[in-house]
Design a protein around this motif. Sequence first.
Motif, short mmCIF file in Angstrom:
data_model
loop_
_atom_site.label_atom_id
_atom_site.label_comp_id
_atom_site.label_asym_id
_atom_site.label_seq_id
_atom_site.Cartn_x
_atom_site.Cartn_y
_atom_site.Cartn_z
N PHE A 63 0.82 -1.22 0.00
CA PHE A 63 0.00 0.00 0.00
C PHE A 63 0.85 1.27 0.00
CE2 PHE A 63 0.75 -1.61 4.26
CZ PHE A 63 1.30 -0.52 4.89
N CYS A 64 2.19 1.11 0.03
CA CYS A 64 3.03 2.27 0.36
C CYS A 64 3.79 2.85 -0.84
CB CYS A 64 4.01 1.85 1.45
SG CYS A 64 5.10 3.18 1.96
N TYR A 65 3.80 4.15 -0.90
CA TYR A 65 4.52 4.86 -1.97
C TYR A 65 6.04 4.67 -1.84
CZ TYR A 65 5.98 8.91 -4.78
OH TYR A 65 6.55 9.73 -5.70
N TYR A 66 6.51 4.54 -0.59
CA TYR A 66 7.96 4.49 -0.34
C TYR A 66 8.51 3.07 -0.35
CZ TYR A 66 7.02 9.28 0.96
OH TYR A 66 6.61 10.59 0.94
N ASN A 68 10.29 -0.29 -1.25
CA ASN A 68 11.62 -0.40 -1.86
C ASN A 68 11.60 -0.47 -3.38
OD1 ASN A 68 14.04 -2.21 -2.77
ND2 ASN A 68 14.62 -1.24 -0.84
N SER A 69 10.65 -1.22 -3.95
CA SER A 69 10.65 -1.41 -5.41
C SER A 69 10.14 -0.20 -6.18
CB SER A 69 9.77 -2.58 -5.82
OG SER A 69 9.93 -3.64 -4.99
N ASN A 70 9.54 0.74 -5.51
CA ASN A 70 8.98 1.89 -6.23
C ASN A 70 10.13 2.83 -6.64
OD1 ASN A 70 6.76 3.01 -7.39
ND2 ASN A 70 5.99 4.03 -5.54
N ASP A 71 10.15 3.12 -7.92
CA ASP A 71 11.25 3.92 -8.45
C ASP A 71 10.92 5.41 -8.26
OD1 ASP A 71 13.47 4.72 -9.76
OD2 ASP A 71 12.69 4.30 -11.79
N ILE A 72 11.24 5.93 -7.10
CA ILE A 72 10.88 7.32 -6.79
C ILE A 72 12.12 8.06 -6.30
CG2 ILE A 72 8.47 6.86 -6.14
CD1 ILE A 72 9.48 6.79 -3.18
N GLU A 73 12.00 9.37 -6.26
CA GLU A 73 13.08 10.17 -5.68
C GLU A 73 13.01 10.05 -4.17
OE1 GLU A 73 13.81 14.45 -6.37
OE2 GLU A 73 13.29 13.88 -8.45
N ARG A 74 14.14 9.81 -3.54
CA ARG A 74 14.13 9.65 -2.08
C ARG A 74 15.08 10.65 -1.44
NH1 ARG A 74 11.79 4.39 -0.94
NH2 ARG A 74 11.52 3.35 -2.93
N GLY A 231 2.47 3.85 -8.56
CA GLY A 231 3.59 2.92 -8.72
C GLY A 231 3.55 1.74 -7.77
N SER A 232 2.56 1.69 -6.88
CA SER A 232 2.48 0.56 -5.94
C SER A 232 1.49 -0.47 -6.50
CB SER A 232 1.98 1.05 -4.58
OG SER A 232 0.60 1.35 -4.64
N PRO A 233 1.56 -1.72 -6.00
CA PRO A 233 0.63 -2.75 -6.50
C PRO A 233 -0.83 -2.40 -6.23
CG PRO A 233 2.43 -3.74 -5.27
CD PRO A 233 2.56 -2.27 -5.08
N VAL A 297 3.09 11.04 4.34
CA VAL A 297 3.12 9.63 3.96
C VAL A 297 2.04 9.30 2.93
CG1 VAL A 297 2.92 7.27 4.79
CG2 VAL A 297 4.18 8.92 6.12
N ALA A 298 0.76 9.35 3.34
CA ALA A 298 -0.30 8.91 2.43
C ALA A 298 -0.52 9.90 1.28
CB ALA A 298 -1.59 8.71 3.21
N HIS A 299 -0.54 11.18 1.63
CA HIS A 299 -0.58 12.23 0.61
C HIS A 299 0.70 13.01 0.85
CE1 HIS A 299 -4.11 12.05 -1.75
NE2 HIS A 299 -4.94 12.08 -0.74
N ASN A 300 1.76 12.59 0.17
CA ASN A 300 3.07 13.05 0.62
C ASN A 300 3.35 14.54 0.47
OD1 ASN A 300 3.78 13.00 -2.19
ND2 ASN A 300 4.05 10.81 -1.95
N THR A 301 2.61 15.23 -0.41
CA THR A 301 2.86 16.67 -0.52
C THR A 301 1.61 17.51 -0.27
OG1 THR A 301 2.50 16.53 -2.89
CG2 THR A 301 4.79 16.45 -2.14
N MET A 302 0.44 16.87 -0.16
CA MET A 302 -0.82 17.62 -0.07
C MET A 302 -0.78 18.70 1.02
SD MET A 302 -4.58 16.28 0.93
CE MET A 302 -5.52 15.95 -0.53
N ASP A 303 -1.05 19.92 0.65
CA ASP A 303 -1.17 21.06 1.58
C ASP A 303 0.14 21.46 2.25
OD1 ASP A 303 -3.83 21.39 1.08
OD2 ASP A 303 -4.56 20.57 2.96
N VAL A 304 1.24 20.76 1.98
CA VAL A 304 2.46 21.04 2.75
C VAL A 304 3.01 22.42 2.36
CG1 VAL A 304 4.82 20.33 3.29
CG2 VAL A 304 3.03 18.60 3.08
N ASP A 305 3.43 22.56 1.09
CA ASP A 305 4.03 23.84 0.72
C ASP A 305 3.04 24.99 0.68
OD1 ASP A 305 6.50 22.85 0.75
OD2 ASP A 305 6.73 22.60 -1.41
#
Length: 340
Positions: A63-66, A68-74, A231-233, A297-305
């Motif tokens: 269920f997770c965006y982060y 290991n197999s997800n090809d994302i910027e970390r 990018g997650s299953p 985590v779940a909405h990794n950028t929502m409302d942050v900036d």
Amino acid sequence: MLELNREEFTKEELIKVLRSDDPELLQDLFSTARKIRKEVQGNKIFAYGFVYFTTYCRNNCNFCYYRNSNDIERYRKNEEEVLATSKALIDSGVNLIDLTMGEDPQYHQEKFQTVADIIKKIKQEYDTPVMISPGVVSNEIIDNLAEAGADFYALYQETHNRELFAKLRVGQDYDERMNAKLYAKEKGMLIEEGLLAGVGENEEDIADSLLTMGEIGARQVRVMSFIPQEGSPMENCTSPDRMEELKIIALMRILYPHALIPASLDVDGIKGLKDRINAGANLITSIIPPKSGFMGVAHNTMDVDEGGRTVEEARSILDQMGLVIATREEYKEFIKEVRK
Ligand code: SF4
């Protein structure tokens, strides 16, 4: 009608409430939850700063965006960056710093020495309680984190149905995860348990989770609705109706009047705060300073900036509801009582 204002419920009764869409029962559920919160802590609501300091992870939770197999910027933030963000959050009025990470192999290699140093500084120099969310770690590391002064150890099973757990947390051991939590409790840390709503569970599973949270002595209990991650299953699964999450929050409040129960800004951003507080949550989580480069985590950028996940924004919403954010001293008093 089912009498809701009591702490003892059978599993069947919990299932009945979870299945109900009777407007009268739901109204009673939420008003009972609010009444209980008010009896315990008046008009005070707590607020936690969220510092997700490394997004590297060795695991592959479906269920997770982060994963290991997800090809994302970390990213992996250094000690200075973590402390600067923590200090900014504390100055803005949060009551606790939640240090969260993926299961980053680099930290496991150095046995969490950097994390222990960060905890000590936040506790000693900033005089602020700390929650650590490191994933599953060895008993030796838990000893170090407890010794460094961490107040809370957060580790979520997400479900207490073992079969579903195996599907969600692929390749991970249910008991190892549970035992890490219980060991942390033995070492004097308060523990947080959590579940995800909308990942294939049924009402019976939720009732089991609700009862297990009490049995293991969790002092903070959280539910979050599943959000599909690119990018997650489970990318194409749908996010559940929020009523499920709200009912679970209310039941947690009724079952555990003194529990810390988050209204997470991570699921629906700041616009989701009011409903969760009205369901009986007593704590705002995932407050993140804007433009700091730290993610949710779940909405990794929502409302942050946009500055939506700040104490200031939360305060203005609470104000309309006749509620206020507690001071750090009030929070410390609260957890002192919870520890008794
Ligand atoms: S949920 Fe946590 S442990 Fe699982 S993949 Fe995501 S960051 Fe890693």
